[in-house]
Design an enzyme around this catalytic site. Sequence first.
Site, PDB file in Angstrom:
ATOM      1  N   SER A   8      42.612  40.303  49.961  1.00  0.00           N
ATOM      2  CA  SER A   8      43.195  41.435  49.313  1.00  0.00           C
ATOM      3  C   SER A   8      42.462  42.318  48.448  1.00  0.00           C
ATOM      4  O   SER A   8      42.852  43.369  47.884  1.00  0.00           O
ATOM      5  CB  SER A   8      44.336  40.700  48.100  1.00  0.00           C
ATOM      6  OG  SER A   8      43.443  39.838  47.139  1.00  0.00           O
ATOM      7  N   GLY A  54      49.696  47.270  32.554  1.00  0.00           N
ATOM      8  CA  GLY A  54      48.430  47.699  32.728  1.00  0.00           C
ATOM      9  C   GLY A  54      47.291  47.112  31.740  1.00  0.00           C
ATOM     10  O   GLY A  54      47.103  45.556  32.065  1.00  0.00           O
ATOM     11  N   LEU A  71      47.421  43.345  30.996  1.00  0.00           N
ATOM     12  CA  LEU A  71      48.708  43.081  30.558  1.00  0.00           C
ATOM     13  C   LEU A  71      49.563  43.124  31.861  1.00  0.00           C
ATOM     14  O   LEU A  71      50.963  43.068  31.806  1.00  0.00           O
ATOM     15  CB  LEU A  71      49.186  44.154  29.907  1.00  0.00           C
ATOM     16  CG  LEU A  71      48.404  44.425  28.521  1.00  0.00           C
ATOM     17  CD1 LEU A  71      48.919  45.655  27.631  1.00  0.00           C
ATOM     18  CD2 LEU A  71      48.315  43.160  27.561  1.00  0.00           C
ATOM     19  N   GLU A  96      34.126  29.848  35.756  1.00  0.00           N
ATOM     20  CA  GLU A  96      34.332  28.927  36.902  1.00  0.00           C
ATOM     21  C   GLU A  96      32.995  28.095  37.086  1.00  0.00           C
ATOM     22  O   GLU A  96      32.671  27.325  38.012  1.00  0.00           O
ATOM     23  CB  GLU A  96      34.732  29.703  38.368  1.00  0.00           C
ATOM     24  CG  GLU A  96      36.174  30.195  38.294  1.00  0.00           C
ATOM     25  CD  GLU A  96      36.571  30.602  39.568  1.00  0.00           C
ATOM     26  OE1 GLU A  96      35.724  30.461  40.602  1.00  0.00           O
ATOM     27  OE2 GLU A  96      37.660  31.194  39.886  1.00  0.00           O
ATOM     28  N   GLY A 104      42.777  39.802  39.160  1.00  0.00           N
ATOM     29  CA  GLY A 104      41.785  39.817  38.015  1.00  0.00           C
ATOM     30  C   GLY A 104      40.248  40.164  38.456  1.00  0.00           C
ATOM     31  O   GLY A 104      39.582  40.753  37.809  1.00  0.00           O
ATOM     32  N   ASP A 105      39.926  39.513  39.581  1.00  0.00           N
ATOM     33  CA  ASP A 105      38.689  39.554  40.409  1.00  0.00           C
ATOM     34  C   ASP A 105      38.603  41.131  40.488  1.00  0.00           C
ATOM     35  O   ASP A 105      37.747  41.634  40.127  1.00  0.00           O
ATOM     36  CB  ASP A 105      38.545  38.760  41.491  1.00  0.00           C
ATOM     37  CG  ASP A 105      38.765  37.204  41.105  1.00  0.00           C
ATOM     38  OD1 ASP A 105      38.267  36.565  40.190  1.00  0.00           O
ATOM     39  OD2 ASP A 105      39.700  36.553  41.745  1.00  0.00           O
TER      40      ASP A 105
END
Length: 226
Positions: free
Chosen positions: A199, A133, A129, A48, A159-160
Amino acid sequence: MCFIIVEEASGHNCITIDPGANELLSAAEVSECEGAFESATVLLTQLEIPVAAAEAALRCGRSKGLTTILNPAPVRALPPSVLELVDVLTPNEVEAKVLAGRDPDDTSEPEEVARQLIRSGVKQVVMTLGEKGALVVSGTSCTHVPAARMSAVDTTGAGDAFNAGLATALASGAGLESGVRFAVITGGLAVTREGVIPSLPQREEVLAYHRQNELTVPGWFAAVSA
C-alpha cells in the site's frame, strides 16, 4: 511478525505484534553504527524496537544536528530523557494521551494533549487525526491540516506512509507545515489498498494525485520527480 485484523466496513485495524528479533536490538549496536548518521539530515525512529535503542538513535541524531522524528508506535510510556531528544513527535490521538499519562478515553482536546507533551520536552507535535487530517503544534502555534480525501480499504500502514512522507519532505528542505501537507497525501494513499508494503505509494502516484486534484506540487518534490 504482526497479526492484523481489519474491519471491512471502515478499514480500521487492530494489530498484535510479536517483536521477535527487533526486541534484541541494543543501544550499543545502534551506537556502533554512528557512521550511518553522517550523511543524513533527518532521523526517523519508532518503538517496534526497545526504548533504549530508540533513545540511542535519537541521541546520536541530535548530536549530529539531524532533525529527530519519533513515531511512538506501538505506544509505551517514555521518560522525559527520551522526549527531550525529539524534534517532531508523531502520535495518533490515543498514543498522545498515553504518552501524556492520560486515560486513552480522555476527552481532552488534541491541542491540550499536544501542549502537555511539549511541556514534557518535545519540541513540536504532529498529531495524526485519521480522516480529520493532522494537527501541527509548537510552543507558539497550532495548525490543522485537513486530510486528503480517500476511500479507505485498509488503514494498516497509513502511519508508516505518513511518517515516511514527512521525513522525506523535511529531508528535502520543506518546512514542517508543508511537510505535513505532503504527509497527509502519502498517508492517505496508503489506505486505498490492502496490506502494508503493497500500500505504500510510489513517487509517481503521489505526483499524479497532486495533478489530478489540481494541487500545487511542492518545488522540492517536482525537482526530485523530474
